[in-house]
Scaffold this active site. Sequence first.
Site, mmCIF file in Angstrom:
data_model
loop_
_atom_site.group_PDB
_atom_site.id
_atom_site.type_symbol
_atom_site.label_atom_id
_atom_site.label_comp_id
_atom_site.label_asym_id
_atom_site.label_seq_id
_atom_site.Cartn_x
_atom_site.Cartn_y
_atom_site.Cartn_z
ATOM 1 C CE LYS A 200 -43.803 66.119 -2.159
ATOM 2 N NZ LYS A 200 -43.737 66.238 -0.689
ATOM 3 N NE ARG A 210 -50.884 67.885 -0.252
ATOM 4 C CZ ARG A 210 -50.813 68.663 -1.329
ATOM 5 N NH1 ARG A 210 -51.868 69.384 -1.700
ATOM 6 N NH2 ARG A 210 -49.695 68.720 -2.023
ATOM 7 C CE LYS A 254 -44.725 62.312 -2.511
ATOM 8 N NZ LYS A 254 -44.557 62.962 -1.264
ATOM 9 C CB SER A 280 -52.008 58.866 -0.927
ATOM 10 O OG SER A 280 -51.926 60.194 -1.421
ATOM 11 C CE1 TYR A 319 -48.953 55.401 2.204
ATOM 12 C CE2 TYR A 319 -49.153 55.860 -0.156
ATOM 13 C CZ TYR A 319 -48.858 56.286 1.123
ATOM 14 O OH TYR A 319 -48.452 57.571 1.345
HETATM 15 C C1 PBG Z 1 -45.140 65.961 2.724
HETATM 16 C C2 PBG Z 1 -45.346 64.752 1.904
HETATM 17 C C3 PBG Z 1 -46.383 64.521 0.991
HETATM 18 C C4 PBG Z 1 -46.264 63.191 0.589
HETATM 19 C C5 PBG Z 1 -45.142 62.655 1.228
HETATM 20 N N1 PBG Z 1 -44.569 63.645 2.020
HETATM 21 C C6 PBG Z 1 -47.508 65.375 0.565
HETATM 22 C C7 PBG Z 1 -47.292 66.707 -0.015
HETATM 23 O O1 PBG Z 1 -46.212 67.069 -0.458
HETATM 24 O O2 PBG Z 1 -48.272 67.446 -0.012
HETATM 25 C C8 PBG Z 1 -47.225 62.486 -0.334
HETATM 26 C C9 PBG Z 1 -47.316 61.008 -0.193
HETATM 27 C C10 PBG Z 1 -48.529 60.407 -0.803
HETATM 28 O O3 PBG Z 1 -49.384 61.084 -1.422
HETATM 29 O O4 PBG Z 1 -48.679 59.189 -0.649
HETATM 30 N N2 PBG Z 1 -44.112 66.779 2.438
#
Ligand code: PBG
Length: 332
Positions: A200, A210, A254, A280, A319
Amino acid sequence: MTTARFPAARFRRLKASAPLRALARENTLSTGDLIWPVFVRDGEGQREAIHSMPGVERLSIDLVVEAAREAADLGIPAICLFPYTDPALKTQLCEEAFSPDNLSNTAIRAIKAAVPDIAVMTDVALDPYNINGHDGIVRDGVIVNDETVAALVKMALAQADAGADILGPSDMMDGRIAAMRAALEGAGHTNVAIMSYAAKYASAFYGPFRDAVGASGALTGDKKTYQMDPANSDEALRLVERDLTEGADMVMVKPGMPYLDVCRRVKDRFGAPTFAYQVSGEYAMIEAAARQGWIDGELAMAESLIAFKRAGCDGILTYYAPRIARALNGPR
Ligand code: PBG
Protein backbone atom coordinates in the site's frame (compact mmCIF):
# COMPACT_ATOMS: atom_id res chain seq x y z
CA MET A 1 6.82 -16.08 -61.93
CA THR A 2 6.83 -13.16 -59.49
CA THR A 3 6.39 -13.76 -55.78
CA ALA A 4 3.52 -11.79 -54.26
CA ARG A 5 4.75 -9.46 -51.56
CA PHE A 6 2.72 -9.63 -48.34
CA PRO A 7 3.25 -9.00 -44.64
CA ALA A 8 4.70 -12.04 -42.90
CA ALA A 9 2.07 -11.92 -40.19
CA ARG A 10 -1.29 -10.23 -40.65
CA PHE A 11 -2.28 -9.42 -37.06
CA ARG A 12 -5.33 -7.73 -38.52
CA ARG A 13 -6.84 -11.10 -39.50
CA LEU A 14 -7.88 -11.88 -35.91
CA LYS A 15 -9.13 -8.33 -35.40
CA ALA A 16 -11.40 -8.31 -38.42
CA SER A 17 -14.62 -9.30 -36.68
CA ALA A 18 -16.09 -9.49 -33.19
CA PRO A 19 -16.18 -13.32 -33.11
CA LEU A 20 -12.52 -13.58 -34.14
CA ARG A 21 -11.56 -10.92 -31.59
CA ALA A 22 -13.43 -12.90 -28.94
CA LEU A 23 -11.53 -16.07 -29.82
CA ALA A 24 -8.17 -14.30 -29.67
CA ARG A 25 -8.88 -12.51 -26.37
CA GLU A 26 -6.35 -13.42 -23.68
CA ASN A 27 -8.05 -12.10 -20.54
CA THR A 28 -11.60 -11.79 -19.32
CA LEU A 29 -13.26 -9.86 -16.57
CA SER A 30 -16.19 -11.47 -14.80
CA THR A 31 -18.50 -10.43 -12.00
CA GLY A 32 -16.75 -13.02 -9.82
CA ASP A 33 -13.62 -10.84 -9.89
CA LEU A 34 -15.24 -7.91 -8.13
CA ILE A 35 -15.26 -6.57 -4.58
CA TRP A 36 -17.48 -3.53 -4.04
CA PRO A 37 -16.31 -0.93 -1.46
CA VAL A 38 -19.27 0.91 0.12
CA PHE A 39 -19.46 3.80 2.58
CA VAL A 40 -21.69 3.39 5.60
CA ARG A 41 -23.30 6.21 7.62
CA ASP A 42 -25.71 6.33 10.52
CA GLY A 43 -29.48 6.83 10.39
CA GLU A 44 -32.16 5.16 8.33
CA GLY A 45 -33.17 5.73 4.74
CA GLN A 46 -30.14 8.03 4.38
CA ARG A 47 -28.25 8.35 1.13
CA GLU A 48 -25.69 11.12 0.87
CA ALA A 49 -23.64 12.16 -2.16
CA ILE A 50 -19.84 12.36 -1.87
CA HIS A 51 -18.69 15.49 -3.66
CA SER A 52 -15.31 14.17 -4.85
CA MET A 53 -16.70 10.76 -5.91
CA PRO A 54 -19.62 11.52 -8.23
CA GLY A 55 -22.03 8.57 -8.42
CA VAL A 56 -20.89 7.14 -5.05
CA GLU A 57 -22.96 7.65 -1.90
CA ARG A 58 -22.77 7.08 1.83
CA LEU A 59 -25.63 4.78 2.79
CA SER A 60 -27.33 4.10 6.08
CA ILE A 61 -27.29 0.45 7.17
CA ASP A 62 -30.76 -0.39 5.82
CA LEU A 63 -29.69 0.85 2.38
CA VAL A 64 -26.32 -0.93 2.61
CA VAL A 65 -28.26 -4.15 3.13
CA GLU A 66 -30.28 -3.37 -0.02
CA ALA A 67 -27.06 -2.65 -1.88
CA ALA A 68 -25.62 -5.97 -0.70
CA ARG A 69 -28.69 -7.79 -1.97
CA GLU A 70 -28.41 -6.05 -5.33
CA ALA A 71 -24.69 -6.90 -5.50
CA ALA A 72 -25.37 -10.58 -4.72
CA ASP A 73 -28.04 -10.65 -7.44
CA LEU A 74 -25.49 -9.22 -9.89
CA GLY A 75 -23.05 -12.00 -9.02
CA ILE A 76 -20.61 -9.82 -7.05
CA PRO A 77 -18.99 -12.11 -4.43
CA ALA A 78 -18.03 -9.53 -1.81
CA ILE A 79 -18.83 -6.11 -0.44
CA CYS A 80 -16.30 -4.12 1.61
CA LEU A 81 -17.46 -1.74 4.34
CA PHE A 82 -16.01 1.69 5.16
CA PRO A 83 -17.73 3.60 7.95
CA TYR A 84 -18.17 7.36 8.12
CA THR A 85 -17.71 7.90 11.84
CA ASP A 86 -19.29 10.73 13.82
CA PRO A 87 -16.43 13.15 14.67
CA ALA A 88 -17.64 13.12 18.29
CA LEU A 89 -16.63 9.44 18.51
CA LYS A 90 -13.02 10.01 17.42
CA THR A 91 -10.47 9.71 20.22
CA GLN A 92 -6.73 9.42 20.64
CA LEU A 93 -6.91 5.69 21.48
CA CYS A 94 -9.60 4.99 18.85
CA GLU A 95 -11.80 2.95 21.20
CA GLU A 96 -14.75 3.13 18.79
CA ALA A 97 -12.75 0.95 16.39
CA PHE A 98 -13.28 -2.11 18.58
CA SER A 99 -16.74 -1.40 19.90
CA PRO A 100 -18.90 -4.43 19.02
CA ASP A 101 -21.75 -2.06 18.17
CA ASN A 102 -19.93 0.46 16.01
CA LEU A 103 -21.34 1.30 12.59
CA SER A 104 -19.21 -1.20 10.72
CA ASN A 105 -19.93 -4.14 13.05
CA THR A 106 -23.65 -3.36 13.11
CA ALA A 107 -23.66 -3.28 9.32
CA ILE A 108 -21.83 -6.63 9.12
CA ARG A 109 -24.48 -8.29 11.31
CA ALA A 110 -27.32 -6.74 9.31
CA ILE A 111 -25.87 -7.88 5.97
CA LYS A 112 -25.03 -11.40 7.15
CA ALA A 113 -28.60 -11.80 8.51
CA ALA A 114 -30.31 -10.55 5.35
CA VAL A 115 -27.94 -11.54 2.52
CA PRO A 116 -26.09 -14.68 3.59
CA ASP A 117 -24.74 -15.33 0.09
CA ILE A 118 -22.43 -12.31 -0.12
CA ALA A 119 -19.06 -12.18 1.63
CA VAL A 120 -18.44 -9.17 3.84
CA MET A 121 -14.98 -7.64 3.90
CA THR A 122 -13.85 -5.02 6.40
CA ASP A 123 -11.12 -2.43 6.78
CA VAL A 124 -8.76 -2.88 9.71
CA ALA A 125 -7.13 0.49 10.41
CA LEU A 126 -7.76 3.18 12.96
CA ASP A 127 -8.15 6.23 10.71
CA PRO A 128 -11.95 6.64 10.81
CA TYR A 129 -11.82 6.60 14.62
CA ASN A 130 -8.66 8.62 15.20
CA ILE A 131 -8.63 12.31 16.13
CA ASN A 132 -5.38 12.51 14.14
CA GLY A 133 -6.82 10.81 11.06
CA HIS A 134 -3.89 8.37 11.10
CA ASP A 135 -4.12 4.61 10.71
CA GLY A 136 -2.26 4.13 13.99
CA ILE A 137 -2.18 5.54 17.49
CA VAL A 138 -0.20 8.77 17.69
CA ARG A 139 2.00 9.55 20.71
CA ASP A 140 4.08 12.73 20.74
CA GLY A 141 3.66 13.04 17.00
CA VAL A 142 4.86 9.48 16.34
CA ILE A 143 2.64 6.66 15.00
CA VAL A 144 3.44 3.91 17.48
CA ASN A 145 3.61 0.46 15.92
CA ASP A 146 3.14 -2.18 18.60
CA GLU A 147 0.46 -0.40 20.59
CA THR A 148 -1.42 0.10 17.32
CA VAL A 149 -1.15 -3.61 16.49
CA ALA A 150 -2.75 -4.46 19.85
CA ALA A 151 -5.67 -2.15 19.04
CA LEU A 152 -5.96 -3.57 15.52
CA VAL A 153 -6.18 -7.09 16.94
CA LYS A 154 -9.13 -6.03 19.11
CA MET A 155 -10.72 -4.40 16.08
CA ALA A 156 -10.22 -7.52 13.96
CA LEU A 157 -11.73 -9.78 16.62
CA ALA A 158 -14.80 -7.55 16.94
CA GLN A 159 -15.27 -7.71 13.17
CA ALA A 160 -14.87 -11.49 13.11
CA ASP A 161 -17.32 -11.82 16.02
CA ALA A 162 -19.81 -9.72 14.03
CA GLY A 163 -19.54 -12.18 11.14
CA ALA A 164 -16.97 -10.67 8.74
CA ASP A 165 -15.72 -13.14 6.15
CA ILE A 166 -12.59 -11.28 5.03
CA LEU A 167 -10.56 -8.87 7.13
CA GLY A 168 -8.63 -6.19 5.24
CA PRO A 169 -5.78 -4.78 7.34
CA SER A 170 -4.93 -1.51 5.55
CA ASP A 171 -2.85 0.05 8.32
CA MET A 172 0.69 -0.93 7.21
CA MET A 173 1.97 -1.53 10.75
CA ASP A 174 4.63 -4.23 11.14
CA GLY A 175 3.60 -7.56 12.60
CA ARG A 176 -0.13 -7.04 12.37
CA ILE A 177 -0.92 -10.06 10.22
CA ALA A 178 0.78 -12.52 12.58
CA ALA A 179 -0.89 -10.92 15.60
CA MET A 180 -4.34 -11.00 14.00
CA ARG A 181 -3.96 -14.55 12.73
CA ALA A 182 -2.94 -15.80 16.19
CA ALA A 183 -5.86 -14.00 17.82
CA LEU A 184 -8.35 -15.32 15.25
CA GLU A 185 -7.12 -18.89 15.74
CA GLY A 186 -7.26 -18.45 19.51
CA ALA A 187 -10.87 -17.27 19.29
CA GLY A 188 -11.94 -20.14 17.05
CA HIS A 189 -12.31 -17.97 13.94
CA THR A 190 -10.31 -20.41 11.86
CA ASN A 191 -12.13 -19.65 8.61
CA VAL A 192 -11.96 -15.88 8.68
CA ALA A 193 -9.77 -14.87 5.74
CA ILE A 194 -7.23 -12.05 5.72
CA MET A 195 -6.62 -9.96 2.63
CA SER A 196 -3.56 -7.99 3.53
CA TYR A 197 -3.11 -4.53 2.08
CA ALA A 198 0.49 -5.66 1.65
CA ALA A 199 1.81 -3.19 -0.91
CA LYS A 200 0.00 0.00 0.00
CA TYR A 201 1.61 3.17 -1.24
CA ALA A 202 1.56 6.65 0.34
CA SER A 203 -0.63 7.99 -2.44
CA ALA A 204 -2.34 11.20 -3.49
CA PHE A 205 -5.05 9.03 -5.04
CA TYR A 206 -6.73 8.39 -1.66
CA GLY A 207 -7.92 12.00 -1.36
CA PRO A 208 -11.59 11.46 -2.26
CA PHE A 209 -11.80 8.42 0.05
CA ARG A 210 -10.62 10.49 2.99
CA ASP A 211 -13.49 12.90 2.26
CA ALA A 212 -15.89 9.98 2.03
CA VAL A 213 -15.00 8.60 5.48
CA GLY A 214 -14.53 12.05 7.01
CA ALA A 215 -10.83 11.57 7.74
CA SER A 216 -9.38 14.39 5.61
CA GLY A 217 -10.23 17.15 8.07
CA ALA A 218 -8.66 15.20 10.92
CA LEU A 219 -5.44 14.09 9.18
CA THR A 220 -2.31 15.86 10.35
CA GLY A 221 0.73 15.38 8.13
CA ASP A 222 1.04 12.46 5.73
CA LYS A 223 1.30 8.65 5.95
CA LYS A 224 4.84 8.31 4.63
CA THR A 225 6.20 6.76 7.83
CA TYR A 226 4.11 3.63 7.27
CA GLN A 227 2.82 3.52 3.70
CA MET A 228 5.18 2.74 0.80
CA ASP A 229 7.33 5.08 -1.24
CA PRO A 230 5.90 5.19 -4.80
CA ALA A 231 9.46 4.75 -6.09
CA ASN A 232 9.76 1.20 -4.71
CA SER A 233 8.76 -2.22 -5.99
CA ASP A 234 11.37 -4.68 -4.59
CA GLU A 235 10.06 -3.62 -1.19
CA ALA A 236 6.53 -4.60 -2.29
CA LEU A 237 7.73 -8.16 -2.88
CA ARG A 238 9.34 -8.29 0.55
CA LEU A 239 6.14 -7.01 2.19
CA VAL A 240 3.98 -9.52 0.33
CA GLU A 241 6.33 -12.35 1.31
CA ARG A 242 6.26 -11.23 4.92
CA ASP A 243 2.45 -10.98 5.03
CA LEU A 244 1.94 -14.39 3.37
CA THR A 245 4.38 -15.92 5.85
CA GLU A 246 2.50 -14.30 8.74
CA GLY A 247 -0.80 -15.83 7.63
CA ALA A 248 -2.45 -13.64 4.99
CA ASP A 249 -4.62 -15.62 2.55
CA MET A 250 -4.71 -12.95 -0.14
CA VAL A 251 -2.66 -9.86 -0.84
CA MET A 252 -3.46 -6.49 -2.29
CA VAL A 253 -1.64 -3.83 -4.25
CA LYS A 254 -2.99 -0.32 -3.81
CA PRO A 255 -3.57 2.02 -5.66
CA GLY A 256 -4.16 0.05 -8.83
CA MET A 257 -3.56 1.69 -12.17
CA PRO A 258 -0.29 3.47 -11.31
CA TYR A 259 1.09 0.19 -9.86
CA LEU A 260 0.22 -2.47 -12.45
CA ASP A 261 3.89 -3.43 -12.67
CA VAL A 262 3.80 -4.27 -8.97
CA CYS A 263 0.69 -6.44 -9.46
CA ARG A 264 2.49 -8.38 -12.16
CA ARG A 265 5.64 -8.87 -10.10
CA VAL A 266 3.66 -10.03 -7.06
CA LYS A 267 1.58 -12.51 -9.05
CA ASP A 268 4.59 -13.89 -10.91
CA ARG A 269 6.69 -14.29 -7.79
CA PHE A 270 4.18 -15.74 -5.33
CA GLY A 271 1.16 -16.99 -7.28
CA ALA A 272 -0.99 -16.12 -4.27
CA PRO A 273 -4.48 -14.66 -4.78
CA THR A 274 -3.59 -11.10 -5.77
CA PHE A 275 -5.96 -8.16 -5.74
CA ALA A 276 -5.70 -4.54 -6.78
CA TYR A 277 -7.64 -1.67 -5.29
CA GLN A 278 -8.77 0.81 -7.93
CA VAL A 279 -8.91 3.61 -5.40
CA SER A 280 -11.10 6.66 -5.01
CA GLY A 281 -8.78 9.00 -6.92
CA GLU A 282 -8.60 6.65 -9.89
CA TYR A 283 -12.39 6.47 -9.94
CA ALA A 284 -12.64 10.25 -9.54
CA MET A 285 -10.25 10.91 -12.44
CA ILE A 286 -12.18 8.70 -14.83
CA GLU A 287 -15.54 10.06 -13.70
CA ALA A 288 -14.40 13.69 -13.83
CA ALA A 289 -13.26 13.35 -17.43
CA ALA A 290 -16.29 11.28 -18.41
CA ARG A 291 -18.74 13.75 -16.86
CA GLN A 292 -17.04 16.56 -18.79
CA GLY A 293 -17.56 14.57 -21.99
CA TRP A 294 -13.77 14.32 -22.42
CA ILE A 295 -13.64 10.52 -22.45
CA ASP A 296 -16.23 7.79 -22.87
CA GLY A 297 -16.84 6.76 -19.25
CA GLU A 298 -18.30 3.34 -20.01
CA LEU A 299 -15.37 2.36 -22.23
CA ALA A 300 -12.77 3.84 -19.88
CA MET A 301 -14.28 1.90 -16.97
CA ALA A 302 -14.08 -1.40 -18.85
CA GLU A 303 -10.57 -0.71 -20.16
CA SER A 304 -9.28 0.27 -16.71
CA LEU A 305 -10.62 -2.96 -15.21
CA ILE A 306 -9.39 -5.43 -17.84
CA ALA A 307 -5.93 -3.91 -17.31
CA PHE A 308 -5.88 -5.45 -13.82
CA LYS A 309 -6.62 -8.90 -15.22
CA ARG A 310 -3.87 -8.46 -17.81
CA ALA A 311 -1.47 -7.49 -15.00
CA GLY A 312 -2.18 -10.81 -13.28
CA CYS A 313 -4.73 -9.80 -10.66
CA ASP A 314 -7.31 -12.33 -9.54
CA GLY A 315 -9.75 -9.61 -8.57
CA ILE A 316 -10.32 -5.91 -8.13
CA LEU A 317 -11.80 -3.71 -5.44
CA THR A 318 -13.62 -1.06 -7.43
CA TYR A 319 -16.34 1.54 -6.94
CA TYR A 320 -17.47 0.53 -10.42
CA ALA A 321 -18.41 -2.99 -9.23
CA PRO A 322 -22.21 -2.71 -9.66
CA ARG A 323 -21.95 -0.71 -12.88
CA ILE A 324 -19.45 -3.03 -14.58
CA ALA A 325 -21.42 -6.05 -13.30
CA ARG A 326 -24.55 -4.70 -14.97
CA ALA A 327 -22.58 -4.18 -18.17
CA LEU A 328 -21.13 -7.71 -17.98
CA ASN A 329 -24.53 -9.26 -17.27
CA GLY A 330 -26.36 -7.22 -19.92
CA PRO A 331 -26.68 -7.83 -23.64
CA ARG A 332 -23.32 -8.09 -25.38
C1 PBG B 1 -7.61 3.53 5.42
C2 PBG B 1 -7.85 3.29 3.98
C3 PBG B 1 -7.61 4.18 2.92
C4 PBG B 1 -8.14 3.58 1.78
C5 PBG B 1 -8.66 2.34 2.15
N1 PBG B 1 -8.44 2.16 3.52
C6 PBG B 1 -7.05 5.54 2.91
C7 PBG B 1 -5.72 5.84 3.46
O1 PBG B 1 -4.88 4.97 3.68
O2 PBG B 1 -5.50 7.02 3.71
C8 PBG B 1 -8.18 4.23 0.42
C9 PBG B 1 -9.26 3.77 -0.50
C10 PBG B 1 -9.52 4.68 -1.64
O3 PBG B 1 -8.86 5.73 -1.84
O4 PBG B 1 -10.45 4.37 -2.39
N2 PBG B 1 -6.61 2.88 6.03
